[in-house]
Design a protein around this motif. Structure first.
Motif, mmCIF file in Angstrom:
data_model
loop_
_atom_site.group_PDB
_atom_site.id
_atom_site.type_symbol
_atom_site.label_atom_id
_atom_site.label_comp_id
_atom_site.label_asym_id
_atom_site.label_seq_id
_atom_site.Cartn_x
_atom_site.Cartn_y
_atom_site.Cartn_z
ATOM 1 N N ASP A 103 0.863 -1.182 0.000
ATOM 2 C CA ASP A 103 0.000 0.000 0.000
ATOM 3 C C ASP A 103 0.897 1.228 0.000
ATOM 4 O O ASP A 103 1.709 1.411 0.911
ATOM 5 N N PHE A 104 0.767 2.047 -1.043
ATOM 6 C CA PHE A 104 1.631 3.216 -1.234
ATOM 7 C C PHE A 104 0.771 4.459 -1.363
ATOM 8 O O PHE A 104 -0.268 4.444 -2.025
ATOM 9 N N GLU A 105 1.246 5.553 -0.751
ATOM 10 C CA GLU A 105 0.539 6.837 -0.856
ATOM 11 C C GLU A 105 1.550 7.964 -0.756
ATOM 12 O O GLU A 105 2.431 7.956 0.111
ATOM 13 N N ALA A 106 1.424 8.941 -1.658
ATOM 14 C CA ALA A 106 2.299 10.109 -1.667
ATOM 15 C C ALA A 106 1.483 11.365 -1.367
ATOM 16 O O ALA A 106 0.254 11.376 -1.482
ATOM 17 N N ALA A 107 2.193 12.437 -0.986
ATOM 18 C CA ALA A 107 1.526 13.675 -0.596
ATOM 19 C C ALA A 107 0.862 14.386 -1.771
ATOM 20 O O ALA A 107 0.007 15.243 -1.566
ATOM 21 N N ASN A 108 1.239 14.050 -3.003
ATOM 22 C CA ASN A 108 0.627 14.700 -4.163
ATOM 23 C C ASN A 108 -0.641 14.001 -4.647
ATOM 24 O O ASN A 108 -1.155 14.300 -5.716
ATOM 25 N N ILE A 110 -1.092 10.605 -5.208
ATOM 26 C CA ILE A 110 -0.915 9.316 -5.883
ATOM 27 C C ILE A 110 -1.083 8.194 -4.864
ATOM 28 O O ILE A 110 -0.426 8.195 -3.816
ATOM 29 N N ARG A 111 -1.945 7.226 -5.185
ATOM 30 C CA ARG A 111 -2.163 6.060 -4.322
ATOM 31 C C ARG A 111 -2.094 4.809 -5.186
ATOM 32 O O ARG A 111 -2.590 4.798 -6.306
ATOM 33 N N PHE A 112 -1.500 3.758 -4.622
ATOM 34 C CA PHE A 112 -1.375 2.508 -5.359
ATOM 35 C C PHE A 112 -1.340 1.368 -4.349
ATOM 36 O O PHE A 112 -0.472 1.331 -3.475
ATOM 37 N N SER A 113 -2.284 0.461 -4.477
ATOM 38 C CA SER A 113 -2.322 -0.717 -3.613
ATOM 39 C C SER A 113 -2.524 -1.946 -4.480
ATOM 40 O O SER A 113 -3.212 -1.896 -5.510
ATOM 41 N N GLN A 114 -1.930 -3.057 -4.060
ATOM 42 C CA GLN A 114 -1.998 -4.290 -4.852
ATOM 43 C C GLN A 114 -1.763 -5.485 -3.942
ATOM 44 O O GLN A 114 -1.004 -5.405 -2.979
#
Length: 209
Positions: A103-108, A110-114
């Motif tokens: 689970d990834f999340e950036a301050a701009n 962008i989110r990506f989970s897999q």
């Protein structure tokens, strides 16, 4: 104290026509001093450092920049400064059986989970997840996907879809299509019936020519 007169010797030199020339009144002290000076000049010339380059001109007398010890990615001269984006979340789990999720999340934004597991044929990894970001035009993009034996299957409102038929098909066109299909089916049946009939072998033989 008695002063000694300088020594004078006679030097005989062979002339071009074979005649001998005699030079008188040669001061040996002067000759010794001259030879000593020439030897000193030669020694200084040999001991001086040798340089293979010329004196730099006024145009090339600028200071030489020190070598750069760090290098960054090439950037257009007109581009803006690179913005630093903090990472808010980066959670990753990998199990020994091949199962994983992150689970990834950036301050701009962008989110990506897999997540994935080796549940496919021949232990192929089946994946499912979603990602979202903001497009340059301000559109919010959200995509869900599944990747299995049928390939990558995304679902999103921003993905293009095939356009609908511009107008309804007239009934007479549908009738013609159905009639053509019936004719094709009747021709196929007739061909199949003809192939089932086998001619009986003939019991009469003609006379050979």
């Amino acid at each position: 104290m008695t002063e000694c007169a300088p020594k004078r010797v006679k030097v005989k030199v062979m002339g071009g026509n074979g005649r001998r020339l005699t030079i008188d009144k040669v001061n040996m002290d002067d000759v010794t001093a001259l030879l000593l000076i020439l030897a000193c000049v030669a020694a200084v010339a040999v001991a001086a450092p040798q340089y293979s380059y010329g004196v730099p001109s006024a145009e090339s007398s600028e200071e030489v920049a020190a070598p750069q010890t760090s290098y960054g990615a090439p950037r257009d001269a007109s581009s803006e400064e690179v913005e630093f984006v903090p990472i808010l979340k980066d959670d990753r789990v990998h199990e020994e059986d091949g199962t994983y999720n992150f689970d990834f999340e950036a301050a701009n934004g962008i989110r990506f989970s897999q997540a994935g597991s080796p549940d496919g044929d021949d232990d192929a990894v089946v994946k499912a997840g979603e990602y979202s970001y903001t497009a340059p035009d301000g559109t919010e993009v959200h995509v869900k996907f599944v990747a299995d034996e049928n390939g990558f299957q995304p679902q999103s409102d921003v993905l293009p879809v095939a356009p609908a038929f511009p107008h309804p098909i007239p009934q007479f066109v549908l009738d013609q299509i159905a009639f053509a299909a019936e004719e094709d089916a009747a021709a196929a049946r007739a061909a199949e019936e003809d192939s089932d009939e086998v001619a009986a072998p003939s019991t009469f033989y003609g006379r050979p020519n």
